[in-house]
Design a protein around this motif. Structure first.
Motif, PDB file in Angstrom:
ATOM      1  N   ASN A 135       0.804  -1.238   0.000  1.00  0.00           N
ATOM      2  CA  ASN A 135       0.000   0.000   0.000  1.00  0.00           C
ATOM      3  C   ASN A 135       0.834   1.285   0.000  1.00  0.00           C
ATOM      4  O   ASN A 135       0.301   2.361  -0.245  1.00  0.00           O
ATOM      5  CB  ASN A 135      -0.974   0.084   1.187  1.00  0.00           C
ATOM      6  CG  ASN A 135      -1.983  -1.042   1.192  1.00  0.00           C
ATOM      7  OD1 ASN A 135      -2.398  -1.507   0.134  1.00  0.00           O
ATOM      8  ND2 ASN A 135      -2.375  -1.490   2.363  1.00  0.00           N
ATOM      9  N   MET A 136       2.129   1.187   0.316  1.00  0.00           N
ATOM     10  CA  MET A 136       2.929   2.400   0.493  1.00  0.00           C
ATOM     11  C   MET A 136       3.412   2.954  -0.850  1.00  0.00           C
ATOM     12  O   MET A 136       3.907   2.211  -1.694  1.00  0.00           O
ATOM     13  CB  MET A 136       4.128   2.097   1.387  1.00  0.00           C
ATOM     14  CG  MET A 136       4.954   3.307   1.786  1.00  0.00           C
ATOM     15  SD  MET A 136       4.100   4.440   2.904  1.00  0.00           S
ATOM     16  CE  MET A 136       4.170   3.527   4.448  1.00  0.00           C
ATOM     17  N   THR A 137       3.260   4.271  -1.021  1.00  0.00           N
ATOM     18  CA  THR A 137       3.866   4.994  -2.142  1.00  0.00           C
ATOM     19  C   THR A 137       5.144   5.649  -1.623  1.00  0.00           C
ATOM     20  O   THR A 137       5.156   6.187  -0.516  1.00  0.00           O
ATOM     21  CB  THR A 137       2.896   6.072  -2.662  1.00  0.00           C
ATOM     22  OG1 THR A 137       1.750   5.414  -3.217  1.00  0.00           O
ATOM     23  CG2 THR A 137       3.544   6.948  -3.724  1.00  0.00           C
ATOM     24  N   VAL A 138       6.219   5.594  -2.418  1.00  0.00           N
ATOM     25  CA  VAL A 138       7.518   6.108  -1.961  1.00  0.00           C
ATOM     26  C   VAL A 138       8.076   7.110  -2.970  1.00  0.00           C
ATOM     27  O   VAL A 138       8.248   6.775  -4.152  1.00  0.00           O
ATOM     28  CB  VAL A 138       8.525   4.959  -1.755  1.00  0.00           C
ATOM     29  CG1 VAL A 138       9.872   5.509  -1.284  1.00  0.00           C
ATOM     30  CG2 VAL A 138       7.989   3.932  -0.761  1.00  0.00           C
ATOM     31  N   LEU A 139       8.348   8.332  -2.491  1.00  0.00           N
ATOM     32  CA  LEU A 139       8.940   9.372  -3.337  1.00  0.00           C
ATOM     33  C   LEU A 139      10.289   9.797  -2.764  1.00  0.00           C
ATOM     34  O   LEU A 139      10.434   9.913  -1.549  1.00  0.00           O
ATOM     35  CB  LEU A 139       8.050  10.623  -3.393  1.00  0.00           C
ATOM     36  CG  LEU A 139       6.875  10.657  -4.363  1.00  0.00           C
ATOM     37  CD1 LEU A 139       5.758   9.760  -3.870  1.00  0.00           C
ATOM     38  CD2 LEU A 139       6.366  12.079  -4.524  1.00  0.00           C
ATOM     39  N   ASP A 140      11.236  10.048  -3.645  1.00  0.00           N
ATOM     40  CA  ASP A 140      12.544  10.578  -3.238  1.00  0.00           C
ATOM     41  C   ASP A 140      12.824  11.788  -4.120  1.00  0.00           C
ATOM     42  O   ASP A 140      12.994  11.650  -5.332  1.00  0.00           O
ATOM     43  CB  ASP A 140      13.627   9.505  -3.422  1.00  0.00           C
ATOM     44  CG  ASP A 140      14.986   9.953  -2.880  1.00  0.00           C
ATOM     45  OD1 ASP A 140      15.065  10.996  -2.205  1.00  0.00           O
ATOM     46  OD2 ASP A 140      15.972   9.234  -3.143  1.00  0.00           O
ATOM     47  N   LEU A 141      12.849  12.976  -3.503  1.00  0.00           N
ATOM     48  CA  LEU A 141      12.957  14.217  -4.281  1.00  0.00           C
ATOM     49  C   LEU A 141      14.136  15.052  -3.808  1.00  0.00           C
ATOM     50  O   LEU A 141      14.483  15.041  -2.636  1.00  0.00           O
ATOM     51  CB  LEU A 141      11.690  15.061  -4.117  1.00  0.00           C
ATOM     52  CG  LEU A 141      10.355  14.401  -4.449  1.00  0.00           C
ATOM     53  CD1 LEU A 141       9.225  15.383  -4.188  1.00  0.00           C
ATOM     54  CD2 LEU A 141      10.327  13.922  -5.886  1.00  0.00           C
ATOM     55  N   ALA A 142      14.710  15.808  -4.730  1.00  0.00           N
ATOM     56  CA  ALA A 142      15.758  16.743  -4.311  1.00  0.00           C
ATOM     57  C   ALA A 142      15.666  18.063  -5.049  1.00  0.00           C
ATOM     58  O   ALA A 142      16.471  18.957  -4.823  1.00  0.00           O
ATOM     59  CB  ALA A 142      17.134  16.138  -4.522  1.00  0.00           C
ATOM     60  N   ASP A 143      14.709  18.198  -5.927  1.00  0.00           N
ATOM     61  CA  ASP A 143      14.551  19.449  -6.671  1.00  0.00           C
ATOM     62  C   ASP A 143      13.389  20.248  -6.078  1.00  0.00           C
ATOM     63  O   ASP A 143      12.297  19.712  -5.864  1.00  0.00           O
ATOM     64  CB  ASP A 143      14.283  19.130  -8.141  1.00  0.00           C
ATOM     65  CG  ASP A 143      13.618  20.302  -8.833  1.00  0.00           C
ATOM     66  OD1 ASP A 143      14.267  21.364  -8.942  1.00  0.00           O
ATOM     67  OD2 ASP A 143      12.435  20.178  -9.221  1.00  0.00           O
ATOM     68  N   ALA A 144      13.627  21.532  -5.856  1.00  0.00           N
ATOM     69  CA  ALA A 144      12.635  22.361  -5.180  1.00  0.00           C
ATOM     70  C   ALA A 144      11.335  22.482  -5.966  1.00  0.00           C
ATOM     71  O   ALA A 144      10.249  22.572  -5.377  1.00  0.00           O
ATOM     72  CB  ALA A 144      13.215  23.753  -4.916  1.00  0.00           C
TER      73      ALA A 144
END
Lengths: 335, 276
Positions: A135-144
């Protein structure tokens, strides 16, 4: 359009976006585990004190409380560092959030070795821990630009979301015309030789590596995989198919994160391409003075992406050398 | 909403004798649920029967109040009361714990009656505090009851939640603690020292009421006091995992009682005699 390194940076893009969202959405509540300013939600606390919940240094309780609030129609955004957001309350995330499939947004700041604080503060396994949960959605972001859009994008996701964010100065890689998609990975550069899939803080290194490789006659695709789960399999297959080798780049252990996710897809699609995973090579890191030293020491520098690409393509050594970029104050350059 | 039936309908009458018979009805149904398996969480019903019958008869308002069963294996006592609460059909009780049944032996998202998934001990009070906070934010009149066990007090998260609830002044939250001195490895008191329980909770900013958990009159009074308190409150019910079933052999493992053959018949006869 994308900017060129060193990138301009901004402060608190997440905190501002959450306030913007909360102005329109009364169901948004904000929990903090004693890292309020560090997770940018001092802005929320100032404007919406009634919807701000100090949960104290008690992550297990914080997650379970958030799950209960979500059951009753609130959209809780929960904030602390990535290590404390995932390791300490893992069982609570399982039973109070993921299994009941509740819309809790767990926001973990300071990913991987961006923290010089040593193993206790370095979230090198948070993506793996969250990705394994149904069920988990995972995001990894580094841009503003993406960070600001992500808040809006995830608020109505039906189930739980883990949002992994850089702390402090956040580079602006994409201009305002860029649109974050939860469904499609973003092919930033197209090339025919090697396909580099990067997430979060490794995107700048991947883009720099592609430039270095281009100078040596190697054409690289660079795919920004903001959403690690559910992974956009179609784009992975399409980009990998036209390349002769695949490289992953993540500020995380090479086990369980983006590299593992790519390996699963490539194997299941019987897509035979050499794969090299850039990331922490099944090791804990250490405390230091500067994150950039850690990126170099633990194999997360631009040169490491170049080397991995070169090796995966079976080219004769040595690989071309990545220039050392200096980052003026207030700007961000990949290591 | 609740059907008004003879025993748990005591919510309307509030009579001690009706509540006591309701407690024995819970025991009777638990024996029926556990018997086909030959073993199960019967001791938890024997210890908490009066506590839960008092709750359901005197305080709990289905559809308004919320119930958290933190030790998920105690869900059996909530199932047993489910028909009168209007939350499940009595016929469903015969499927307790069997393959494919919605009445899983350890409470889950599919469990009728309880409002959160229990089972991983120590989490329920935090969930209950979250529900109480949600009610507060919404301006709802609903109260939240959380059933906890004394062994569960060993989990650190319970105390995180205790601090959180007291700090936020969640006076719509009541803990029902089944202090039966039983956990998997043996008596709680032989494994670690959780006492003094009441003094601990009081020092955490709660109202604590320590009572004989098989004395319905005392439980009813304690519940009234807990609901009237201006801060979160705990009713500490001192109980036994063999109470109310005299045919059980001496030294039965209270956490996981084995029951088969003639013992089942004796148990059903003993309890039916008191209920009818």
């Amino acid at each position: 359009m994308i900017n060129q390194a060193p990138y301009p940076t901004v402060l608190k893009p997440y905190g501002r976006a959450l306030v913007e969202l909360a102005r329109r959405r009364e169901d948004v509540v904000c929990l903090s585990g004693d890292l309020t300013r560090q997770t940018e939600v001092d802005l929320f606390q100032e404007e919406f004190p009634d919807r701000f919940i100090h949960a104290a240094m008690a992550e297990a309780n914080m997650i379970s409380v958030a799950g209960a609030l979500a059951r009753r129609g609130f959209i809780p955004f929960v904030h602390t560092f990535g290590v404390f957001a995932t390791r300490r309350p893992f069982d609570q995330i399982v039973n109070c959030v993921a299994y009941p499939n509740l819309p809790v947004r767990i926001v973990g700041f300071m990913p991987g070795v961006s923290s010089p604080g040593g193993p206790s503060h370095q979230a090198i396994d948070d993506v793996a821990l969250m990705r394994v949960l149904p069920n988990m959605t995972v995001l990894d972001l580094a841009d503003a630009t993406e960070v600001a859009q992500a808040v809006e994008a995830i608020v109505d996701v039906a189930g739980p979301v883990y949002l992994r964010l850089k702390r402090g100065e956040t580079p602006v890689i994409f201009d305002d015309s860029h649109r974050l998609s939860l469904d499609r990975a973003h092919v930033v550069l197209e090339g025919d030789d090697v396909a580099i899939f990067a997430c979060g803080m490794m995107l700048p290194a991947a883009l720099s590596a592609a430039q270095v490789l281009a100078g040596a006659g190697v054409s690289a695709s660079v795919v920004n995989v903001a959403v690690i789960k559910p992974l956009d399999r179609a784009s992975v297959v399409a980009v990998a198919t036209r390349a002769r080798a695949v490289v992953s780049a993540e500020n995380h252990s090479i086990i369980g994160g983006l590299g593992s996710a790519l390996a699963e897809v490539l194997a299941e699609e019987a897509l035979a391409r050499p794969l090299r995973r850039v990331g922490l090579a099944d090791t804990f890191a250490q405390g230091a003075q500067n994150a950039s030293w850690l990126f170099t020491t633990y194999g997360l520098a631009t040169q490491d992406v170049v080397d991995a690409s070169w090796e995966a393509l079976g080219r004769d050594l040595p690989a071309p050398t990545a220039p050392t970029l200096t980052s003026p104050a207030g700007e961000y350059a990949p290591v | 909403m609740a059907k008004q039936l003879p025993y748990l309908g005591g919510m309307m009458s509030g009579r001690v004798r009706d509540i006591q018979r309701s407690a024995d009805l819970l025991r009777l149904r638990a024996v029926r649920m556990v018997a086909p398996h030959g073993f199960g969480y019967l001791g938890q019903v024997l210890s908490s029967a009066e506590l839960m019958a008092s709750l359901f008869s005197r305080a709990f308002r289905p559809g308004v109040d919320e119930l958290v069963v933190s030790p998920g294996h105690y869900i059996i006592v909530a199932y047993a009361a489910g028909p009168e609460l209007g939350l499940l059909d009595e016929a469903l009780l015969s499927t307790y714990g069997v393959d494919g049944s919605s009445l899983e032996a350890i409470g889950t998202e599919s469990s009728p009656v309880a409002d959160v998934t229990g089972g991983s001990l120590g989490q329920g009070l935090s969930s209950a505090a979250g529900l109480a906070l949600a009610a507060r934010l919404r301006g709802s009149e609903g109260r939240v009851f959380a059933l906890l066990s004394d062994g569960e007090l060993e989990e650190g998260q319970v105390w995180e939640a205790a601090m959180f609830a007291a700090h936020r002044g969640l006076d719509n939250l009541v803990v029902l603690l089944d202090a039966n001195d039983s956990q998997v490895d043996g008596p709680v008191s032989s494994i670690t020292t959780v006492e003094p329980i009441a003094a601990k909770w009081e020092s955490f900013g709660w109202t604590a009421i320590d009572v004989d958990g098989h004395d319905v009159a005392a439980l009813v009074e304690a519940l009234d006091e807990a609901l009237a308190a201006q801060r979160p409150a705990i009713v500490i019910a001192r109980t036994s995992t063999s109470h109310g079933l005299s045919c059980l052999p001496e030294g039965a493992d209270g956490h996981f009682i084995k029951i088969s053959g003639a013992l089942i018949d004796d148990a059903l006869a003993e309890l039916a005699a008191r209920v009818d």
